[in-house]
Design a protein around this motif. Structure first.
Motif, short mmCIF file in Angstrom:
data_model
loop_
_atom_site.label_atom_id
_atom_site.label_comp_id
_atom_site.label_asym_id
_atom_site.label_seq_id
_atom_site.Cartn_x
_atom_site.Cartn_y
_atom_site.Cartn_z
N ARG A 2 -28.64 -19.44 -57.18
CA ARG A 2 -29.00 -19.57 -55.77
C ARG A 2 -27.90 -20.27 -54.98
N LYS A 3 -27.34 -21.33 -55.54
CA LYS A 3 -26.34 -22.14 -54.85
C LYS A 3 -25.08 -21.33 -54.55
N ARG A 4 -24.53 -20.66 -55.55
CA ARG A 4 -23.29 -19.89 -55.33
C ARG A 4 -23.53 -18.72 -54.37
N SER A 5 -24.72 -18.14 -54.42
CA SER A 5 -25.05 -17.05 -53.50
C SER A 5 -25.02 -17.56 -52.06
N LEU A 6 -25.52 -18.76 -51.84
CA LEU A 6 -25.51 -19.34 -50.50
C LEU A 6 -24.09 -19.66 -50.05
N ILE A 7 -23.22 -20.06 -50.96
CA ILE A 7 -21.81 -20.31 -50.62
C ILE A 7 -21.15 -19.01 -50.15
N ILE A 8 -21.43 -17.92 -50.84
CA ILE A 8 -20.89 -16.61 -50.43
C ILE A 8 -21.38 -16.26 -49.02
N SER A 9 -22.66 -16.52 -48.76
CA SER A 9 -23.21 -16.19 -47.43
C SER A 9 -22.53 -17.01 -46.34
N ALA A 10 -22.23 -18.26 -46.62
CA ALA A 10 -21.57 -19.12 -45.63
C ALA A 10 -20.18 -18.59 -45.28
N ILE A 11 -19.46 -18.11 -46.28
CA ILE A 11 -18.13 -17.53 -46.05
C ILE A 11 -18.23 -16.28 -45.17
N LEU A 12 -19.21 -15.45 -45.45
CA LEU A 12 -19.41 -14.22 -44.66
C LEU A 12 -19.77 -14.56 -43.21
N PHE A 13 -20.59 -15.60 -43.01
CA PHE A 13 -20.93 -16.04 -41.66
C PHE A 13 -19.66 -16.38 -40.88
N ALA A 14 -18.78 -17.14 -41.50
CA ALA A 14 -17.57 -17.60 -40.83
C ALA A 14 -16.66 -16.43 -40.45
N ILE A 15 -16.50 -15.47 -41.38
CA ILE A 15 -15.67 -14.29 -41.11
C ILE A 15 -16.22 -13.52 -39.92
N SER A 16 -17.54 -13.34 -39.90
CA SER A 16 -18.18 -12.59 -38.83
C SER A 16 -18.01 -13.27 -37.48
N ALA A 17 -18.23 -14.59 -37.45
CA ALA A 17 -18.12 -15.32 -36.18
C ALA A 17 -16.71 -15.23 -35.62
N PHE A 18 -15.71 -15.39 -36.50
CA PHE A 18 -14.32 -15.34 -36.07
C PHE A 18 -13.95 -13.95 -35.58
N GLY A 19 -14.31 -12.93 -36.36
CA GLY A 19 -13.93 -11.56 -36.02
C GLY A 19 -14.64 -11.01 -34.80
N SER A 20 -15.91 -11.38 -34.61
CA SER A 20 -16.67 -10.86 -33.47
C SER A 20 -16.09 -11.32 -32.14
N GLY A 21 -15.45 -12.48 -32.15
CA GLY A 21 -14.85 -12.98 -30.92
C GLY A 21 -13.42 -12.55 -30.70
N LEU A 22 -12.85 -11.82 -31.65
CA LEU A 22 -11.43 -11.43 -31.55
C LEU A 22 -11.20 -9.93 -31.67
N PRO A 23 -11.99 -9.11 -31.00
CA PRO A 23 -11.77 -7.67 -31.14
C PRO A 23 -10.44 -7.21 -30.58
N SER A 24 -9.81 -8.00 -29.68
CA SER A 24 -8.55 -7.56 -29.08
C SER A 24 -7.40 -7.55 -30.08
N ILE A 25 -7.54 -8.28 -31.21
CA ILE A 25 -6.51 -8.25 -32.24
C ILE A 25 -6.51 -6.89 -32.94
N PHE A 26 -7.70 -6.30 -32.98
CA PHE A 26 -7.90 -5.00 -33.61
C PHE A 26 -8.06 -3.96 -32.50
N PRO A 27 -8.25 -2.69 -32.86
CA PRO A 27 -8.55 -1.71 -31.81
C PRO A 27 -9.76 -2.16 -30.99
N GLU A 28 -9.62 -2.18 -29.68
CA GLU A 28 -10.67 -2.72 -28.80
C GLU A 28 -11.80 -1.70 -28.67
N THR A 29 -12.64 -1.64 -29.68
CA THR A 29 -13.73 -0.68 -29.69
C THR A 29 -15.03 -1.35 -30.09
#
Length: 459
Positions: free
Chosen positions: A73-100
């Motif tokens: 359970r603990k390691r699974s939650l660590i994985i989820s936390a990493i995915l949260f961070a990636i999503s938050a960062f990427g969702s606010g930076l679409p201009s770095i990628f194709p703006e779609t």
């Protein structure tokens, strides 16, 4: 630190997975008004941007069962936390990628994977470390974290949106709203390294000495030994590995079907239609101006928090089923007020009161109680897999409701002279009636019983 305080601390840390769930729900609510104008989204595309994360949640919940068994359970939650961070960062930076829109959707799905994994593992982990006498209260911390996340993100998005012009919000304000999720994501990730592994998972893996050590950290030695003996007896009675469990046996399949049905019905109350599209409901259905919408949303989120506290302090006293009955009755009354005032074209304070009664009633019943029941009702040997099925089905139902709600709202039928925009709420009332029936006939009362003793209910 005494054992009671230690238990509370690791419960709160684990529940941060729920806070991120609520935060992500709230951030798309606050941001979607502006990003919809930025990308010039149709109703269907708006539904897709909001609901796309739910596909990630669905997949995340499916793989969460295997992750939970293999990594814990603990390691699974660590994985989820990493995915949260990636999503938050990427969702606010679409201009770095194709703006779609597609780029934004991809990062939303990544965040959804994190939510799906956390939504299964966090309440299950809490249930597995908590003493039976207070387990309902402890698991309710997960739901409390969801609504606190939802409430706090409304304050954050209100602060961001209120300090920018409309054009600035459309251009970059919504990006900042997504970035704000990085703070709780990082906090969750760091703190997870300080929580112990689940004693029940440790026993499943044959790490008995480590399991008894964790139990001794959480409760007095006598209670720890009793729990340990019950866990061992439960595992001994059910073979040694998950692969040997017959999931299609009448009893096991029946338990999974009941849990999954209850999980799906939580979404068919319409809660996330109200939460995801609250701004649209307040602006279009209830006639509030855009300057009032965020204030109304904060009020809604505040009610959510207050009545979750009510559930927290009554779930172990009154029981799980009574709260469902009380809350379901309140939800029906709330949607009747909203639906009838819309239908009669007499929208006003009663309409707003209807939404608030609905939210309050959900928050003291189906919101927290479903998570409590799902974390309790499945036997040790099938808990990870069964909960994974139930939670993934919940996310699938969430997707269906979130994707279809704006379409139903915009349909000709809903806007004819009879319904006047009220149809979705009468549909939800029908499902709430089904909840009362299913709970009465099929759902056991789990108050005050150990996880191992609950297995006897099904025999």
């Amino acid at each position: 630190m005494n054992k009671k305080s230690y238990l509370l601390l690791i419960t709160i840390i684990s529940a941060l997975g729920g806070l991120l769930f609520g935060y992500d729900t709230g951030v798309i609510n606050g941001a979607q008004f502006y990003l919809s104008k930025y990308f010039q989204l149709s109703d269907a595309l708006k539904g897709w941007v909001v609901a796309s994360a739910l596909l990630g949640c669905f997949v995340g919940a499916i793989i969460a069962g295997k992750l939970s068994v293999k990594l814990g359970r603990k390691r699974s939650l660590i994985i989820s936390a990493i995915l949260f961070a990636i999503s938050a960062f990427g969702s606010g930076l679409p201009s770095i990628f194709p703006e779609t829109v597609t780029t934004l959707v991809i990062f939303r799905i990544i965040g959804g994977l994190g939510i799906g994994i956390a939504s299964m593992n966090a309440p299950m982990y809490i249930a597995e470390i908590a003493p039976s006498a207070i387990r309902g209260k402890m698991v309710t911390y997960y739901q409390l974290a969801i609504v606190i996340g939802f409430f706090s993100v409304f304050l954050v998005t209100y602060f961001i949106g209120n300090n920018l012009t409309l054009n600035e919000n459309i251009e970059f304000g919504w990006r900042r709203m997504f970035w704000s999720e990085l703070i709780p994501s990082a906090l969750f990730l760091i703190l997870l390294f300080f929580v112990p592994k689940s004693p029940r998972w440790l026993c499943l893996k044959g790490k008995n000495e480590e399991a008894i050590k964790v139990l001794n950290q959480l409760q007095d030695e006598e209670s720890a030994q009793v729990d340990y003996n019950e866990i061992q007896a439960s595992l001994h009675n059910e073979n040694d590995t998950d692969t040997k469990v017959n999931y299609f046996s009448k009893i096991i399949l029946g338990i999974i079907v009941i849990g999954t049905t209850l999980s799906v019905l939580q979404q068919f109350t319409g809660i996330n239609a109200v939460l995801y599209y609250g701004a649209d409901i307040f602006e279009k259905a209830l006639g509030f101006g855009q300057e009032d919408v965020l204030q109304q949303q904060i009020l809604l989120a505040f009610i959510n928090v207050v009545f979750t506290f009510v559930a927290m302090f009554t779930v172990d006293k009154f029981g799980r089923k009574p709260l469902i009955y009380i809350g379901s009755t309140g939800m029906i009354i709330g949607f009747l007020l909203l639906g009838v005032t819309l239908q009669q074209q007499n929208v006003g304070i009663l309409s707003l009161l209807g939404i608030l009664i609905f939210i309050a009633s959900f928050s003291l019943s189906m919101g927290p109680v479903v998570w409590v029941l799902l974390s309790e009702m499945f036997p040790n040997k099938i808990r990870s897999v069964a909960m994974s099925i139930a939670v993934s089905a919940q996310w699938a139902a969430n997707f269906v409701v979130s994707q279809s709600f704006p379409m139903v709202v915009g349909s000709e039928t809903n806007n004819n002279a009879f319904w006047n925009g009220s149809l979705p709420y009468f549909i939800f009332i029908g499902f709430i009636i089904v909840i009362i029936i299913v709970t009465y006939k099929f759902v056991p009362e789990t108050k005050g019983k150990s996880l191992e003793k609950l297995e006897d209910i099904w025999k």
